[in-house]
Each structure stands twice: as structure tokens, then as C-alpha cells.
Design an enzyme around this catalytic site. Structure first.
Site, PDB file in Angstrom:
ATOM      1  CG  ASN A  90      22.944 -14.597 -48.515  1.00  0.00           C
ATOM      2  OD1 ASN A  90      22.863 -14.868 -49.794  1.00  0.00           O
ATOM      3  ND2 ASN A  90      23.216 -13.721 -47.739  1.00  0.00           N
ATOM      4  CD1 TRP A  91      25.127 -20.370 -51.484  1.00  0.00           C
ATOM      5  CD2 TRP A  91      25.396 -20.783 -53.812  1.00  0.00           C
ATOM      6  NE1 TRP A  91      25.054 -21.715 -51.679  1.00  0.00           N
ATOM      7  CE2 TRP A  91      25.279 -21.909 -53.220  1.00  0.00           C
ATOM      8  CE3 TRP A  91      25.565 -20.741 -55.158  1.00  0.00           C
ATOM      9  CZ2 TRP A  91      25.361 -23.059 -53.773  1.00  0.00           C
ATOM     10  CZ3 TRP A  91      25.492 -21.863 -55.764  1.00  0.00           C
ATOM     11  CH2 TRP A  91      25.534 -22.987 -55.199  1.00  0.00           C
ATOM     12  CE  LYS A  92      27.096 -13.467 -47.102  1.00  0.00           C
ATOM     13  NZ  LYS A  92      27.671 -12.465 -46.026  1.00  0.00           N
ATOM     14  CG  HIS A 118      21.823  -9.766 -46.307  1.00  0.00           C
ATOM     15  ND1 HIS A 118      23.167  -9.172 -46.142  1.00  0.00           N
ATOM     16  CD2 HIS A 118      21.952 -11.154 -45.898  1.00  0.00           C
ATOM     17  CE1 HIS A 118      23.969 -10.084 -45.368  1.00  0.00           C
ATOM     18  NE2 HIS A 118      23.315 -11.408 -45.432  1.00  0.00           N
ATOM     19  CD  GLU A 163      26.864  -9.115 -46.937  1.00  0.00           C
ATOM     20  OE1 GLU A 163      26.408  -9.890 -48.090  1.00  0.00           O
ATOM     21  OE2 GLU A 163      27.322  -9.780 -46.200  1.00  0.00           O
ATOM     22  CD  GLU A 203      21.557 -12.925 -41.760  1.00  0.00           C
ATOM     23  OE1 GLU A 203      22.229 -13.894 -41.893  1.00  0.00           O
ATOM     24  OE2 GLU A 203      21.551 -11.806 -42.533  1.00  0.00           O
ATOM     25  N   GLY A 216      29.958 -12.908 -41.298  1.00  0.00           N
ATOM     26  CA  GLY A 216      31.259 -12.956 -41.995  1.00  0.00           C
ATOM     27  C   GLY A 216      32.460 -12.769 -41.163  1.00  0.00           C
ATOM     28  CB  SER A 253      29.880 -16.256 -37.982  1.00  0.00           C
ATOM     29  OG  SER A 253      30.712 -15.134 -38.460  1.00  0.00           O
ATOM     30  N   GLY A 309      25.793 -17.671 -44.607  1.00  0.00           N
ATOM     31  CA  GLY A 309      26.243 -17.180 -45.779  1.00  0.00           C
ATOM     32  C   GLY A 309      27.584 -18.178 -46.167  1.00  0.00           C
ATOM     33  N   GLY A 310      28.762 -17.757 -45.643  1.00  0.00           N
ATOM     34  CA  GLY A 310      30.050 -18.585 -45.965  1.00  0.00           C
ATOM     35  C   GLY A 310      29.931 -19.904 -46.274  1.00  0.00           C
TER      36      GLY A 310
HETATM   37  C1  PEP Z   1      24.484 -13.873 -44.261  1.00  0.00           C
HETATM   38  O1  PEP Z   1      24.931 -13.659 -45.298  1.00  0.00           O
HETATM   39  O2  PEP Z   1      23.594 -13.878 -44.114  1.00  0.00           O
HETATM   40  C2  PEP Z   1      25.550 -14.518 -43.248  1.00  0.00           C
HETATM   41  C3  PEP Z   1      25.035 -14.799 -41.995  1.00  0.00           C
HETATM   42  O3  PEP Z   1      26.747 -14.712 -43.707  1.00  0.00           O
HETATM   43  P1  PEP Z   1      27.965 -15.550 -42.974  1.00  0.00           P
HETATM   44  O4  PEP Z   1      27.273 -17.062 -42.449  1.00  0.00           O
HETATM   45  O5  PEP Z   1      29.087 -15.665 -43.910  1.00  0.00           O
HETATM   46  O6  PEP Z   1      28.211 -14.766 -41.413  1.00  0.00           O
END
Ligand code: PEP
Length: 248
Positions: A12-14, A98, A100, A168, A174, A211, A232-233
Site C-alpha cells: 500500500n503506497w498510501k 484502512h 487511515e 492491521e 507506520g 510495520s 505500507g512504508g
Molecule cells: C499500511 O499502510 O497498511 C501499513 C501496514 O503501513 P506500514 O507497513 O507502514 O506500517
């Protein structure tokens, strides 16, 4: 309800990525070109890059998804994108719910359920995200929260359709923090039981997200009941994402 036979690693590039970032899509496609029997892999770039990323990934091992959909197919909703539009742009999966979106846009379970219906209507495979906040975990409410989200965010119309659930924990997204493997396994077992009773004939992956990095991906994805990862990141560059894919 069985787990899929192969793991699923999704990135997920957000709200990250301009056109030059498409080079990361190309690098991932190239790196996976010779891969035989690896996991299922998908990227969820921002909507602005879906069309170009879809052109690059056509015929490759990398599937493409969008990060959100509106519940309506069209209409007076300035700035929003319908599931049909995102399918038209090249998405084949859709993240819904999600944390966010739930936090920044006040999306309730009811909204997430409507968006899941919209994804199904348009032919997108929904990846429905849920998870507890730190306060909820500390209050011992984790299993109750995810059970409520599972009941409220998943429509009955998922029966017989392809879909995934991503667990999640909000406090792990993050932050660099991750639950213990025992905590992950406890929640995944509860989610699997919940899915079993509602959708006994579906095959749905339950992904862990929060993470996930090259350094912890193998142990998280080897945890009992974990069918893959939502990243994500660490999905933004092929250099970080590829080792996670290879750890699956
Ligand atoms: C996400 O955006 O779904 C996520 C899990 O982010 P990260 O891996 O950066 O914690």
C-alpha cells in the site's frame, strides 16, 4: 473456510508516488519475472498512477489495486472515484476500511460495508482492513473490536466471492511497533473462526499489516493463521519490498 494455498504480499503506497516512482513497479515486475511458484503479489499505488502502472504490469505477476472506492457508481461527489472508474483505470483489487480512512475520513463499519459492496459490484476484489487502537488493546478489547468490525464491515454478499481481510493493529501502522507473534496468532485465529461461521465455502486470505519490514517479514508471515502481509512504508521501493515478497 480454508486459507489460500499461496501467501499474498500486498503493498500500500498510501499518498506517495509521482510518475518517476513507476520505475519501482517496473523493477518489481522485472525481479519477479523469472520467479516460479512464489506468493501472490499486488501493489496499491495512488489512484493517479493506476492507469500507467496497469500498462506496465499487464501480463506480469504483479496485480494492481486501489486504496479506496466511493460507494456509488457515479454522481455528484466531487473529488471522489467510483469502484467502476478504478476498475476502468486498471485496478483489480480495492483496499477498503484502512485505518487511515476510518480515522481521517470518519469511515464507520457501515461505510466500509457499503464500499465493499461497491468493490464487488465493479468486479474489484476487496481487501477489508480492520484492527484495534492501542487504547482498545490496553483495555483488553482487541478480540471484541475486531469481531465487531468483521461483523459490521463485511456484507453477506461476499459469500462465494473472492476477498481478503487485513488485520492491521492501528498502533502498529507506520510506528515500527509490532504485536508479539502470540498476539498476531490469537487475532488471526479469531478472525478465521468468524469467517468460517459466516462464509464457510469461501477461500479468503487473512493478511497481517503493521510495520512489516524485510527484517521481520519472515517470522510474521510464518505465524499460525497468517496468509500474507499488507505492507505500507516498506512497499515503496523494490529494494525493500522484494525481500518481503521473497520471505513469504
Ligand atoms: C499500511 O499502510 O497498511 C501499513 C501496514 O503501513 P506500514 O507497513 O507502514 O506500517
Amino acid at each position: 473456510m480454508p486459507s489460500p494455498s499461496v501467501k499474498f504480499v500486498a503493498g500500500n503506497w498510501k499518498m506517495n508516488g509521482l510518475s518517476p516512482q513507476l520505475a519501482e513497479v517496473s523493477a518489481l515486475i522485472e525481479a519477479l519475472r523469472a520467479a516460479d511458484g512464489g506468493p501472490r503479489v499486488a501493489l496499491f499505488p495512488p489512484a493517479t498512477l493506476i492507469h500507467a502502472a496497469a500498462a506496465l504490469s499487464a501480463g506480469s505477476a504483479v496485480e494492481l489495486g486501489c486504496q479506496d472506492v466511493h460507494s456509488q457508481p457515479s454522481g455528484a461527489h466531487t473529488g471522489d472515484l467510483s469502484a467502476e472508474m478504478l476498475f476502468d483505470a486498471g485496478a483489480r483489487l480495492a483496499l477498503v476500511g484502512h485505518s487511515e480512512r476510518r480515522t481521517d475520513h470518519g469511515e464507520t463499519d457501515e461505510v466500509v460495508r457499503a464500499k465493499t459492496e461497491a468493490a464487488l459490484r465493479a468486479g474489484l476484489e476487496p481487501v477489508i482492513c480492520l484492527g484495534e487502537t492501542l487504547a482498545e488493546r490496553e483495555a483488553g478489547q482487541t478480540l471484541a473490536v475486531v469481531a465487531r468490525q468483521l461483523a459490521g464491515s463485511l456484507p453477506d454478499s461476499l459469500a462465494g466471492r473472492a476477498f481478503c481481510v487485513a488485520y492491521e493493529p492501528v498502533w502498529a501502522i507506520g510506528t515500527g511497533l509490532t504485536p508479539t507473534l502470540a498476539q498476531v496468532e490469537e487475532v488471526h485465529a479469531a478472525l478465521r473462526a468468524g469467517l468460517d461461521s459466516r462464509f464457510p465455502t469461501n477461500t479468503a486470505a487473512i493478511l497481517y499489516g503493521g510495520s512489516v519490514k524485510p527484517s521481520n517479514a519472515a517470522e510474521l508471515m510464518a505465524a499460525r493463521g497468517v496468509d500474507g502481509a499488507l505492507v505500507g512504508g516498506a512497499s515503496l521501493t523494490c529494494a525493500d519490498f522484494l525481500p518481503i515478497v521473497r520471505a513469504a
